[in-house]
Design an enzyme around this catalytic site. Sequence first.
Site, PDB file in Angstrom:
ATOM      1  N   ASP A 204      48.372  34.275  46.586  1.00 28.36           N
ATOM      2  CA  ASP A 204      48.667  33.989  45.183  1.00 28.36           C
ATOM      3  C   ASP A 204      49.944  33.146  45.122  1.00 28.36           C
ATOM      4  OD1 ASP A 204      48.343  34.631  42.248  1.00 28.36           O
ATOM      5  OD2 ASP A 204      47.169  36.257  43.116  1.00 28.36           O
TER       6      ASP A 204
ATOM      7  N   ASP B  27      48.829  30.914  39.902  1.00 30.25           N
ATOM      8  CA  ASP B  27      49.071  31.706  38.698  1.00 30.25           C
ATOM      9  C   ASP B  27      49.493  30.814  37.533  1.00 30.25           C
ATOM     10  OD1 ASP B  27      49.507  34.582  37.823  1.00 30.25           O
ATOM     11  OD2 ASP B  27      51.477  33.766  37.354  1.00 30.25           O
TER      12      ASP B  27
ATOM     13  N   GLU C  18      44.735  29.207  37.549  1.00 36.29           N
ATOM     14  CA  GLU C  18      44.417  30.045  36.391  1.00 36.29           C
ATOM     15  C   GLU C  18      44.785  29.251  35.149  1.00 36.29           C
ATOM     16  OE1 GLU C  18      45.734  34.436  34.786  1.00 36.29           O
ATOM     17  OE2 GLU C  18      47.209  32.987  35.470  1.00 36.29           O
TER      18      GLU C  18
ATOM     19  N   HIS D 222      41.976  41.154  38.653  1.00 32.58           N
ATOM     20  CA  HIS D 222      42.969  42.206  38.410  1.00 32.58           C
ATOM     21  C   HIS D 222      43.496  42.214  36.980  1.00 32.58           C
ATOM     22  CE1 HIS D 222      45.061  38.521  39.021  1.00 32.58           C
ATOM     23  NE2 HIS D 222      46.160  39.060  38.515  1.00 32.58           N
ATOM     24  N   ASP D 223      43.131  41.212  36.166  1.00 31.58           N
ATOM     25  CA  ASP D 223      43.602  41.154  34.777  1.00 31.58           C
ATOM     26  C   ASP D 223      42.521  41.551  33.781  1.00 31.58           C
ATOM     27  OD1 ASP D 223      46.126  40.225  35.449  1.00 31.58           O
ATOM     28  OD2 ASP D 223      45.556  38.117  35.292  1.00 31.58           O
TER      29      ASP D 223
HETATM   30  C1  NOJ Z   1      48.610  35.934  35.493  1.00 30.90           C
HETATM   31  C2  NOJ Z   1      48.410  37.046  36.466  1.00 30.90           C
HETATM   32  O1  NOJ Z   1      47.071  37.101  36.836  1.00 30.90           O
HETATM   33  C3  NOJ Z   1      48.884  38.290  35.767  1.00 30.90           C
HETATM   34  O2  NOJ Z   1      48.527  39.455  36.458  1.00 30.90           O
HETATM   35  C4  NOJ Z   1      50.374  38.191  35.561  1.00 30.90           C
HETATM   36  O3  NOJ Z   1      50.802  39.258  34.763  1.00 30.90           O
HETATM   37  C5  NOJ Z   1      50.751  36.882  34.855  1.00 30.90           C
HETATM   38  N1  NOJ Z   1      50.015  35.749  35.279  1.00 30.90           N
HETATM   39  C6  NOJ Z   1      52.204  36.588  35.072  1.00 30.90           C
HETATM   40  O4  NOJ Z   1      52.426  36.146  36.380  1.00 30.90           O
END
Ligand code: NOJ
Length: 591
Positions: free
Chosen positions: A99, A206, A263, A340-341
């Site tokens: 990541d 990210d 992302e 994971h989000d």
């Molecule tokens: C996206 C990540 O996937 C998430 O888990 C994180 O909280 C935020 N970006 C901040 O880095």
Amino acid sequence: MPKTWWEREAIVYQVWPASFADSNNDGFGDIPGIISKLDHINSLGANTLWVSPHYASPRIDEGYDISDYKAVYPPFGTMEDTERLIRECHQRGLKIIFDLVINHTSDQHAWFKASRSSKSNPKRDWYIWRPAKYDDKGNMLPPNNWRSYFNESAWTWDEHTQEYYLHLFCKEQPDLNWTCEDARKQIYQDAIIFWLEKGINGFRVDTVNMYSKPMDFPDAEVTDSDNPYQPAHSLFCNGPEMPKYLREISAIFDKYDAMTVGELPSTPDFKQVLRYIDPNDPQLSMVFSFDHVSLDRGEGQHFYLRSWKLPELKNAIAHMQTFVRNSSPPAIAATYLENHDQPRSISRFCPAAQTPEETKRAGKMLAMFQTAMSGAQFIYQGQEIGMTNFPDTWGPHEYKDVDSLNYYNYVVAHSGDDTSKPGEVLKKINRIARDNARTPVQWSSAQPYAGFMAPSQGGEGKQLHKPWMRINDNYKDGINVEDQVHDPDSVLAFWKQAIAMRQARPALFVHGTYEPLDHENQHTFSFLKRAEDGKGTVAYIVLNFSEKQQTFTLPTELQGRKVELLMGTQQKVHLQEHRLGGYEGRIYVAS
Ligand code: NOJ
């Protein structure tokens, strides 16, 4: 013909280290734990491992707050463990990506400590500092009204140097100032080159579209009058300097033949998305878009829920699958249902599936759904065994995510005498909380803690450690790897078949074109995949998203042709019987 390894075939398996496998029984997953399960990942048919942040971090945002890019979070293991992980992946033919979190660091990073030490420190400019504003009555205010992703002001006051710093996420995650060239150079060196030199094959990037901000920091439009701070995504996403910054980075990636998947939140306009990944001038290999995982989110606070119908999911998927065709050659879609989000896909997309039998059927149907889509595939740990959200009866202390807790605490603080409100809100939070994805992976029904860790005894037989997050009790109901490995009818067995089916027919399933069908149908989701193989091969995919029986008709195009049932989620299926049981899916192929 696609040129790179990721264009041809990427099946990426995402590991979230804290909850994957704990080798030393301290309650946290770790890198040796990941190594011990590489054969599981390999046996699934994945060919790439994505490891969520493993870096040194105070873990206020579970590792997305990095305090040293070149060090490993000690409970996860050592640098030697990490180097071994890279080697062990490569020995098995797996690529490995990490990541890359470079929009912000932790406030404990040496760079930020220097930056906040004085206004004249040479690193002051590496972060974004602004003086306070004052209202008519002389009250001090942040420089603008932006809301952070975690429901606070995006600015925090620093007593010592008497200025505010910007943080789009937690206050412990200050944003780096990308306009500062020295900072950029050091980011590239520490966060990117350091790891590529160790042999990794790329990065998931990210929040890749937030590096370029409007440096005059205008106020955002007021869209949520209940909150002093306003969503400001349209102001801080996709700023004008993004191409410049990403070209600098991609020049580095090119040298190492590395892949990047960015992302890309808050970017609904496909033309804007395509600019990042157009193969004629790529800044990134591919991007995650958010349409299908935003369906259940309302406007304003991101824990506001909205109800949605199947045709809306069809629109979102059609968008994700087809916008990439607007370049020539086409760009690559990054296909995912979980990470994971996000909450677990079975609970999100098939909420009526409740019993173990229903969730199993839904898990297989969603596996078929995802693997039949074109592009690179991203599978999240536990998805392959059909893990679900945890029950909405769990109390607030079971939630660990700063996102859920900030919102819950905000509601508690604003509920006044209404004691029922926090409980009601917690049920809503449960539906989309990131915590759902973060419960430990369920490896076994026979072992304590679902095989995620073993019990460790201290003096007087006292239990020393417990899993850092509660394990979902449904590991006892067949949702675990050990039971499923031996069951040819399991969700896991189905994922393996589905991946193998896809890899055996890349022209149809990896590179084929996507054509939506039967848009208004509220229960079944169907589409065609067309191979560009010169033979006119077409696949018809029909999926029942409801728990009730549904009928379907073969599309006219397939009628009268030689049609074969390529794959079904149920074991006994009659080719001629065009009736689907609850959560059943089938793929027919005509050649
Ligand atoms: C996206 C990540 O996937 C998430 O888990 C994180 O909280 C935020 N970006 C901040 O880095």
